[in-house]
Design a protein around this motif. Structure first.
Motif, PDB file in Angstrom:
ATOM      1  N   ALA A   3      31.359  24.660 -60.006  1.00 19.64           N
ATOM      2  CA  ALA A   3      30.987  25.993 -60.475  1.00 19.64           C
ATOM      3  C   ALA A   3      30.445  25.955 -61.896  1.00 19.64           C
ATOM      4  O   ALA A   3      29.427  26.583 -62.207  1.00 19.64           O
ATOM      5  N   VAL A   4      31.111  25.216 -62.773  1.00 14.94           N
ATOM      6  CA  VAL A   4      30.630  25.097 -64.154  1.00 14.94           C
ATOM      7  C   VAL A   4      29.276  24.388 -64.178  1.00 14.94           C
ATOM      8  O   VAL A   4      28.346  24.810 -64.878  1.00 14.94           O
TER       9      VAL A   4
ATOM     10  N   GLY B  73      27.018  24.299 -61.812  1.00 13.81           N
ATOM     11  CA  GLY B  73      25.998  25.187 -61.275  1.00 13.81           C
ATOM     12  C   GLY B  73      25.538  26.235 -62.277  1.00 13.81           C
ATOM     13  O   GLY B  73      24.339  26.535 -62.366  1.00 13.81           O
ATOM     14  N   ALA B  74      26.481  26.799 -63.036  1.00 12.93           N
ATOM     15  CA  ALA B  74      26.119  27.796 -64.044  1.00 12.93           C
ATOM     16  C   ALA B  74      25.265  27.172 -65.148  1.00 12.93           C
ATOM     17  O   ALA B  74      24.257  27.749 -65.575  1.00 12.93           O
ATOM     18  N   LEU B  75      25.658  25.991 -65.608  1.00 14.52           N
ATOM     19  CA  LEU B  75      24.887  25.309 -66.650  1.00 14.52           C
ATOM     20  C   LEU B  75      23.502  24.920 -66.146  1.00 14.52           C
ATOM     21  O   LEU B  75      22.508  24.999 -66.883  1.00 14.52           O
ATOM     22  N   LEU B  76      23.426  24.515 -64.880  1.00 10.80           N
ATOM     23  CA  LEU B  76      22.137  24.175 -64.291  1.00 10.80           C
ATOM     24  C   LEU B  76      21.222  25.392 -64.240  1.00 10.80           C
ATOM     25  O   LEU B  76      20.022  25.307 -64.567  1.00 10.80           O
ATOM     26  N   ALA B  77      21.753  26.525 -63.832  1.00 11.53           N
ATOM     27  CA  ALA B  77      20.945  27.747 -63.772  1.00 11.53           C
ATOM     28  C   ALA B  77      20.425  28.134 -65.150  1.00 11.53           C
ATOM     29  O   ALA B  77      19.258  28.510 -65.308  1.00 11.53           O
ATOM     30  N   GLU B  78      21.299  28.051 -66.140  1.00 13.39           N
ATOM     31  CA  GLU B  78      20.873  28.362 -67.502  1.00 13.39           C
ATOM     32  C   GLU B  78      19.738  27.432 -67.939  1.00 13.39           C
ATOM     33  O   GLU B  78      18.731  27.876 -68.510  1.00 13.39           O
ATOM     34  N   ALA B  79      19.874  26.135 -67.661  1.00 14.23           N
ATOM     35  CA  ALA B  79      18.859  25.171 -68.063  1.00 14.23           C
ATOM     36  C   ALA B  79      17.542  25.401 -67.326  1.00 14.23           C
ATOM     37  O   ALA B  79      16.457  25.258 -67.899  1.00 14.23           O
TER      38      ALA B  79
ATOM     39  N   GLY C 295      25.650  26.531 -71.919  1.00 14.59           N
ATOM     40  CA  GLY C 295      26.952  26.546 -72.567  1.00 14.59           C
ATOM     41  C   GLY C 295      27.249  27.792 -73.371  1.00 14.59           C
ATOM     42  O   GLY C 295      28.308  27.882 -74.002  1.00 14.59           O
ATOM     43  N   ALA C 296      26.344  28.788 -73.368  1.00 12.93           N
ATOM     44  CA  ALA C 296      26.618  30.027 -74.094  1.00 12.93           C
ATOM     45  C   ALA C 296      27.641  30.860 -73.316  1.00 12.93           C
ATOM     46  O   ALA C 296      27.475  31.104 -72.125  1.00 12.93           O
ATOM     47  N   TRP C 297      28.689  31.283 -73.989  1.00 17.36           N
ATOM     48  CA  TRP C 297      29.732  32.060 -73.318  1.00 17.36           C
ATOM     49  C   TRP C 297      29.225  33.454 -72.954  1.00 17.36           C
ATOM     50  O   TRP C 297      28.452  34.062 -73.693  1.00 17.36           O
ATOM     51  N   ALA C 298      29.656  33.957 -71.823  1.00 15.16           N
ATOM     52  CA  ALA C 298      29.327  35.323 -71.423  1.00 15.16           C
ATOM     53  C   ALA C 298      30.026  36.316 -72.351  1.00 15.16           C
ATOM     54  O   ALA C 298      31.098  36.033 -72.897  1.00 15.16           O
ATOM     55  N   THR C 299      29.428  37.473 -72.514  1.00 16.04           N
ATOM     56  CA  THR C 299      29.993  38.498 -73.405  1.00 16.04           C
ATOM     57  C   THR C 299      30.349  39.781 -72.662  1.00 16.04           C
ATOM     58  O   THR C 299      30.808  40.737 -73.284  1.00 16.04           O
TER      59      THR C 299
ATOM     60  N   PRO D  41      37.794  32.249 -57.717  1.00 13.85           N
ATOM     61  CA  PRO D  41      38.189  31.817 -59.062  1.00 13.85           C
ATOM     62  C   PRO D  41      37.268  30.759 -59.661  1.00 13.85           C
ATOM     63  O   PRO D  41      37.027  30.752 -60.872  1.00 13.85           O
ATOM     64  N   ALA D  42      36.744  29.859 -58.837  1.00 14.06           N
ATOM     65  CA  ALA D  42      35.844  28.827 -59.355  1.00 14.06           C
ATOM     66  C   ALA D  42      34.546  29.452 -59.851  1.00 14.06           C
ATOM     67  O   ALA D  42      34.078  29.155 -60.961  1.00 14.06           O
ATOM     68  N   ALA D  43      33.949  30.322 -59.035  1.00 15.03           N
ATOM     69  CA  ALA D  43      32.716  30.989 -59.460  1.00 15.03           C
ATOM     70  C   ALA D  43      32.954  31.860 -60.676  1.00 15.03           C
ATOM     71  O   ALA D  43      32.080  31.976 -61.552  1.00 15.03           O
ATOM     72  N   THR D  44      34.134  32.466 -60.770  1.00 14.52           N
ATOM     73  CA  THR D  44      34.472  33.279 -61.936  1.00 14.52           C
ATOM     74  C   THR D  44      34.457  32.425 -63.195  1.00 14.52           C
ATOM     75  O   THR D  44      33.890  32.820 -64.222  1.00 14.52           O
TER      76      THR D  44
END
Length: 240
Positions: free
Chosen positions: A102-103, A105-111, A118-122, A180-183
């Motif tokens: 999950a982590v 995948g999120a970093l890949l999408a951002e890139a 690696g920017a934290w959600a707000t 929880p993983a996607a969260t």
């Protein structure tokens, strides 16, 4: 004739890849929707459609390898209900792979969208009504997975699970993370689909509560005793 599933490392790799791809679809479609429209309804429609389609395809593709859980609550509910056949270390391997995937995948999408990874959600998501929505969303997901298993219709999982998630993104106040993983992964994306890190523990707790509720509802509807040879909606099967 039913074949034995692939070895655990291969199944864990399938869960890592599948969860990574799923979160990349969720986060990436949210970033794209942000860029295309400022209308919340349009963004939600785009994100829900992409998420449901991506999830259905991934379940169909990876289901025969690992069962396509992509979600700790699915893994935990399947382990608990089939604990006389499964082992705890298998569940832990799955959950570890899902969290890491999950982590990733999120970093890949951002890139992929040229954003610094690696920017934290707000976006805070800690209001009580959102937690209630998340518990309901997760309970429904677990009920769908358990129900398909108990009625012997695992082949419907790609359509049924994806369809439920697509609908729940709209009918629940939380947007139906239900995972929880996607969260955790979505905490690494400051976008339409993000969740502030401080809100992650409460969301995960609501999801675990929803898991218990979904298992309880499945027990009420279908009974608590399983048939040994009953097909499992999330049990990996080797294909020739």
């Amino acid at each position: 004739m039913r074949m034995s599933p692939p070895a655990l490392p291969r199944r864990a790799a399938a869960e890592f890849i599948g969860t990574s791809a799923l979160v990349a679809v969720i986060v990436g479609s949210g970033i794209r929707a942000d860029a295309l429209s400022q209308d919340t309804g349009v963004r939600l429609l785009a994100n829900a459609g992409a998420s449901a389609l991506g999830l259905g395809l991934l379940i169909a593709l990876i289901g025969p390898l690992s069962g396509a859980h992509f979600n700790p609550v699915v893994t935990l509910s399947e382990w608990w209900c089939g604990r006389r056949r499964g082992t705890g270390h298998e569940a832990l391997a799955y959950i570890g792979a899902q969290l890491a995937g999950a982590v990733t995948g999120a970093l890949l999408a951002e890139a992929m969208f040229g954003r610094p990874p690696g920017a934290w959600a707000t976006e805070p998501r800690s209001a009580l009504h959102l937690l209630l929505g998340e518990a309901v969303a997760t309970a429904g997901l677990v009920l769908v997975v358990r129900g398909l298993r108990r009625i012997g219709r695992p082949g419907l999982a790609p359509v049924a699970v994806a369809g439920y998630i697509g609908a729940a993104i709209w009918f629940t106040s939380s947007g139906s993370f239900a995972n929880p993983a996607a969260t955790l992964g979505r905490a690494f994306s400051d976008s339409f689909t993000g969740i502030a890190p401080a809100s992650v523990p409460a969301f995960a707790a609501a999801q675990l509560l929803g898991m218990l509720l979904g298992m309880g509802l499945a027990g009420v509807l279908y009974g608590t005793e399983g048939t040994p040879d009953e097909p499992n909606a999330t049990e990996p099967r080797r294909t020739e």
